[in-house]
Design a protein around this motif. Structure first.
Motif, mmCIF file in Angstrom:
data_model
loop_
_atom_site.group_PDB
_atom_site.id
_atom_site.type_symbol
_atom_site.label_atom_id
_atom_site.label_comp_id
_atom_site.label_asym_id
_atom_site.label_seq_id
_atom_site.Cartn_x
_atom_site.Cartn_y
_atom_site.Cartn_z
ATOM 1 N N GLY A 111 -5.345 0.372 2.708
ATOM 2 C CA GLY A 111 -4.881 -0.195 3.486
ATOM 3 C C GLY A 111 -6.073 -1.194 4.085
ATOM 4 O O GLY A 111 -5.869 -2.294 5.026
ATOM 5 N N GLY A 112 -7.213 -0.918 4.219
ATOM 6 C CA GLY A 112 -8.444 -1.448 4.606
ATOM 7 C C GLY A 112 -7.934 -1.375 6.055
ATOM 8 O O GLY A 112 -8.254 -2.280 6.948
ATOM 9 N N HIS A 113 -8.056 -0.524 7.162
ATOM 10 C CA HIS A 113 -7.539 -0.110 8.399
ATOM 11 C C HIS A 113 -8.719 -0.485 9.218
ATOM 12 O O HIS A 113 -9.728 -0.348 9.144
ATOM 13 N N ALA A 114 -8.366 -1.795 10.216
ATOM 14 C CA ALA A 114 -9.465 -1.636 11.294
ATOM 15 C C ALA A 114 -8.610 -0.588 12.811
ATOM 16 O O ALA A 114 -7.491 -0.257 13.259
ATOM 17 N N GLY A 124 -4.673 1.782 13.798
ATOM 18 C CA GLY A 124 -5.516 1.785 12.365
ATOM 19 C C GLY A 124 -4.347 0.835 12.174
ATOM 20 O O GLY A 124 -3.305 0.851 12.087
ATOM 21 N N LEU A 125 -4.795 -0.355 12.919
ATOM 22 C CA LEU A 125 -3.951 -2.335 12.155
ATOM 23 C C LEU A 125 -4.282 -2.301 10.429
ATOM 24 O O LEU A 125 -5.651 -2.262 10.467
ATOM 25 N N SER A 126 -3.626 -1.972 9.874
ATOM 26 C CA SER A 126 -3.628 -2.442 8.548
ATOM 27 C C SER A 126 -3.735 -3.430 8.321
ATOM 28 O O SER A 126 -2.808 -4.759 8.386
ATOM 29 N N VAL A 131 0.296 -1.572 1.191
ATOM 30 C CA VAL A 131 -0.031 -0.657 0.515
ATOM 31 C C VAL A 131 0.052 0.455 1.352
ATOM 32 O O VAL A 131 0.860 1.866 1.016
ATOM 33 N N ALA A 132 -0.130 0.434 2.562
ATOM 34 C CA ALA A 132 -0.422 2.148 3.988
ATOM 35 C C ALA A 132 -0.289 0.773 5.476
ATOM 36 O O ALA A 132 -0.802 -0.313 5.523
ATOM 37 N N GLY A 133 1.481 1.304 6.012
ATOM 38 C CA GLY A 133 1.412 0.902 7.090
ATOM 39 C C GLY A 133 0.474 1.340 8.165
ATOM 40 O O GLY A 133 -0.741 1.689 8.281
ATOM 41 N N SER A 134 0.866 0.656 9.722
ATOM 42 C CA SER A 134 -0.483 1.065 10.731
ATOM 43 C C SER A 134 -0.508 2.395 11.558
ATOM 44 O O SER A 134 0.568 2.519 11.506
ATOM 45 N N PHE A 135 -1.450 2.476 11.634
ATOM 46 C CA PHE A 135 -1.446 4.044 12.360
ATOM 47 C C PHE A 135 -1.661 4.261 13.821
ATOM 48 O O PHE A 135 -2.420 3.960 13.566
ATOM 49 N N LEU A 136 -1.144 5.375 14.579
ATOM 50 C CA LEU A 136 -1.335 5.241 15.732
ATOM 51 C C LEU A 136 -1.465 7.148 15.735
ATOM 52 O O LEU A 136 -0.420 7.670 15.906
ATOM 53 N N LEU A 151 3.144 6.173 12.753
ATOM 54 C CA LEU A 151 2.993 4.870 11.449
ATOM 55 C C LEU A 151 4.089 3.250 11.939
ATOM 56 O O LEU A 151 5.440 3.754 12.672
ATOM 57 N N ASN A 152 3.835 2.442 11.694
ATOM 58 C CA ASN A 152 4.101 1.554 11.514
ATOM 59 C C ASN A 152 4.244 0.365 10.401
ATOM 60 O O ASN A 152 2.870 0.267 10.037
ATOM 61 N N ARG A 153 4.980 -0.382 9.587
ATOM 62 C CA ARG A 153 4.888 -0.630 8.343
ATOM 63 C C ARG A 153 4.815 -2.246 8.362
ATOM 64 O O ARG A 153 5.215 -3.187 7.488
ATOM 65 N N SER A 154 5.238 -3.226 9.393
ATOM 66 C CA SER A 154 5.051 -4.422 10.254
ATOM 67 C C SER A 154 3.584 -5.073 10.026
ATOM 68 O O SER A 154 3.066 -4.163 9.821
ATOM 69 N N PRO A 155 4.047 -6.823 9.638
ATOM 70 C CA PRO A 155 2.877 -6.468 9.538
ATOM 71 C C PRO A 155 1.644 -6.916 10.572
ATOM 72 O O PRO A 155 1.030 -6.973 10.459
ATOM 73 N N SER A 156 2.414 -7.071 11.478
ATOM 74 C CA SER A 156 2.083 -7.333 13.105
ATOM 75 C C SER A 156 2.435 -6.647 13.762
ATOM 76 O O SER A 156 3.774 -6.126 14.362
ATOM 77 N N ALA A 157 1.967 -4.603 13.765
ATOM 78 C CA ALA A 157 2.426 -3.696 14.109
ATOM 79 C C ALA A 157 2.245 -3.898 16.249
ATOM 80 O O ALA A 157 1.069 -3.589 16.286
ATOM 81 N N PRO A 158 3.207 -3.474 16.646
ATOM 82 C CA PRO A 158 2.870 -4.262 18.426
ATOM 83 C C PRO A 158 2.912 -2.387 18.987
ATOM 84 O O PRO A 158 3.041 -1.565 18.864
ATOM 85 N N LEU A 159 1.620 -3.008 19.759
ATOM 86 C CA LEU A 159 1.399 -1.387 20.494
ATOM 87 C C LEU A 159 1.916 -1.417 21.931
ATOM 88 O O LEU A 159 1.779 -2.268 22.547
ATOM 89 N N PRO A 160 3.019 -0.289 22.438
ATOM 90 C CA PRO A 160 3.327 -0.397 23.544
ATOM 91 C C PRO A 160 2.436 -0.216 24.681
ATOM 92 O O PRO A 160 1.316 0.176 24.160
#
Length: 190
Positions: A111-114, A124-126, A131-136, A151-160
């Protein structure tokens, strides 16, 4: 000379021997069934909350790899944190070659996380949520042994703004948990 005598030899009856073998088989089967029923384990499956995902059943292969890498790298993060009294940056972890922070072929295929450090959490924003969602990975400041991976699988994972459970759930994040029950290896999903 003796007169010729005829002696009749009757064949041994297989009826009694067959009966004894069948009785022995029945005894063995009944003992085996009793042992299995008596010693068999009860399947106690723990149910997950609606905001939780099972690390082995509910994650894709790429997500399982990132989750495993985060759990393994956590020990190194704790050691580096003890040395410098602060969480190491994702750049430091990448320079040391720790997955999933290092940018290599494996991280790109997952997923090439940043990765970035957000307070007490690694985000880690995907780049490829299919392939893989974003991780926190949230490490509690007051209890460093308490670590939660979300884990958040949405294309733009918002961070509260607050990283508490209710804020993360309302922002669409799901907590990844590992259940260690014996039955997981015996499931056949086809």
């Amino acid at each position: 000379m003796n007169p010729a005598s005829t002696q009749v030899v009757r064949p041994a009856g297989a009826g009694h021997e067959t009966l004894y073998v069948l009785l022995l088989c029945a005894l063995i089967l009944s003992v085996a069934a009793t042992v299995v029923l008596w010693r068999g384990e009860k399947s106690e499956s723990q149910s997950l909350a609606s905001h939780q995902l099972d690390a082995r059943r509910d994650l894709s292969a790429g997500e399982q790899g990132i989750y495993a890498d985060l759990r393994v790298t956590l020990d190194e993060i704790r050691l580096l944190q003890a040395e410098s009294q602060a969480l190491p940056s994702p750049e430091e972890l990448a320079a040391e070659g720790f997955a999933p922070f290092a940018q290599d072929a494996s991280s790109v295929s997952r997923g090439g996380h940043a990765w970035q450090l957000q307070g007490q959490a690694y985000l880690g924003l995907s780049h490829n949520p299919q392939v893989a969602g974003s991780f926190l990975m949230h490490i509690a400041a007051d209890a460093p042994d308490k670590v939660e991976i979300w884990l958040n699988r949405s294309p733009s994972a918002p961070l509260p703004k607050a990283l508490d459970e209710q804020q993360l759930i309302s922002a669409g994040w799901q907590q990844v948990v590992a259940q260690f029950d014996a039955g997981v290896t015996r499931q056949h999903r086809h």
